[in-house]
Design an enzyme around this catalytic site. Structure first.
Site, PDB file in Angstrom:
ATOM      1  N   GLU A 148     -11.754  -0.117  -2.674  1.00 41.00           N
ATOM      2  CA  GLU A 148     -10.893   0.459  -1.642  1.00 41.00           C
ATOM      3  C   GLU A 148      -9.771   1.248  -2.319  1.00 41.00           C
ATOM      4  O   GLU A 148      -9.755   1.397  -3.535  1.00 41.00           O
ATOM      5  CB  GLU A 148     -10.311  -0.640  -0.746  1.00 41.00           C
ATOM      6  CG  GLU A 148      -9.425  -1.633  -1.469  1.00 41.00           C
ATOM      7  CD  GLU A 148      -8.984  -2.789  -0.579  1.00 41.00           C
ATOM      8  OE1 GLU A 148      -9.328  -2.792   0.614  1.00 41.00           O
ATOM      9  OE2 GLU A 148      -8.285  -3.693  -1.096  1.00 41.00           O
ATOM     10  N   ASP A 184       0.825  -1.219   0.000  1.00 38.93           N
ATOM     11  CA  ASP A 184       0.000   0.000   0.000  1.00 38.93           C
ATOM     12  C   ASP A 184       0.861   1.272   0.000  1.00 38.93           C
ATOM     13  O   ASP A 184       0.640   2.182   0.802  1.00 38.93           O
ATOM     14  CB  ASP A 184      -0.923   0.022   1.229  1.00 38.93           C
ATOM     15  CG  ASP A 184      -1.590  -1.304   1.515  1.00 38.93           C
ATOM     16  OD1 ASP A 184      -2.055  -1.939   0.556  1.00 38.93           O
ATOM     17  OD2 ASP A 184      -1.642  -1.698   2.692  1.00 38.93           O
TER      18      ASP A 184
END
Length: 341
Positions: free
Chosen positions: A238, A31
């Site tokens: 997301e 991420d």
């Protein structure tokens, strides 16, 4: 290449033909949120560990507990690990699961935004403050009032205003909210209903609170209709991110269970955004999560895959690849493994 095909993957071939290599290999990172501060690249990833928690759709096996900040002198230089910048033990309101963070700068201070679960199992978003981009950061005693879900991403517009985007369904709990209110009986909309959108709020001048009630963002199709919940190849799941290119706002995100990084374009930080296409095709591992950062005169996608761990979806490695824009502003879809099937 989602994880359910691991046994069919030739990892030697994958790693040999991948368009980019892991930026670090001494630990697992995911991420990656990348920024240029003071002429240097700083990356704020999740720190993946094997927490020994059984796999489930809520992502409980993603048991991350701290953040390391990495710095690079240039896009081709070594990524330097600057050590632990923040640990969950030092966040008064949080219990576990320090998922994908982001960072911002204003008035001589650096701000680390992060999601974590409270002891009651509900995600909120916190902020920690530091004097340098690599930390260490000191967390505020309480989570940001009115915050919820996961994946905070902060965008600074040209007028100096900062906006925070957040949200993720399934384990990210966005499906439990309507109009910023939590109810455990809420679930995802039906396939023929509009998909849940990510959330935006402008930040206060001190960067520590929301300056307004959070608002849901609309992602529209080519006909101006809201993407439907059943449109799994295009709807938001997301990992929201915003960057600006040629005076347009590019909203990019993960489709989750279909494993694409997609983007939509709008005229305002609030949207609506019109779907345009895919930035990144599926990588090894279940998750896909990214950031987009301008380095010198070029734009780069920072992302992750699970090739270094041979497909273990919660042990990921961050990577970077150059983005190519066409004359009309569209982004050329990146093939992460040179068309390997």
């Amino acid at each position: 290449m989602p994880e359910d095909n691991i046994e069919q993957i030739n990892f030697e071939q994958i790693n040999k033909t991948a368009i980019s290599k892991p930026l670090v290999s001494h630990m697992y990172t995911a991420d990656p949120s990348a920024h240029v501060f003071n002429g240097k690249i700083y990356i704020y990833p999740s720190h993946d560990i094997d927490a020994g928690i059984p796999f489930n759709d809520n992502g409980d096996h993603f048991g991350m507990e701290d953040y390391h900040v990495f710095s690079m002198e240039s896009i081709t230089s070594e990524a330097v690990d600057n050590g632990v910048a923040l640990h969950v033990a030092d966040v008064a309101w949080a219990e576990k699961q320090m998922w994908a963070p982001d960072a911002a700068y204003k008035n001589g201070k650096y701000y680390l935004y992060f999601p974590a679960k409270r002891p009651d199992g509900i995600f909120q978003i916190g902020v920690a403050v530091g004097d340098s981009p690599e930390g260490p950061f000191t967390a505020e005693k309480e989570a940001i009032k009115g915050s919820y879900s996961i994946d905070p991403a902060v965008f600074e517009d040209e007028d100096g205003k900062h906006y925070i985007y957040f949200g993720g369904i399934w384990g990210g709990q966005l499906q439990k909210y309507r109009n910023n209110k939590y109810d455990s009986i809420n679930e995802e909309p039906l396939d023929n209903e509009p998909a849940l959108g990510p959330i935006i709020a402008q930040l206060t001048d001190n960067m520590l609170e929301f300056a307004q009630e959070p608002k849901e963002i609309q992602i529209l199709d080519e006909n101006g209709k809201a993407l439907l919940a059943g449109d799994n190849d295009r709807r938001f799941f997301e990992a929201p991110w915003v960057h600006k290119y040629n005076d347009k706002y590019y909203f990019s995100y993960s489709t989750g269970d279909t494993h694409f990084i997609c983007y939509a374009i709008g005229e305002s930080p609030y949207g609506p955004f019109v779907y345009q296409g895919r930035i990144l095709n599926p990588v090894v591992g279940w998750t896909t999560h990214h950031s987009i950062c301008k380095v010198d005169n070029d734009w780069y996608l920072f992302y992750h895959d699970s090739s270094l761990s041979k497909g273990v979806t919660h042990l990921r490695s961050m990577k970077a690849a150059k983005i190519e824009y066409l004359a009309d502003g569209s982004i050329v879809t990146i093939e992460p493994y040179d068309r390997i099937n």
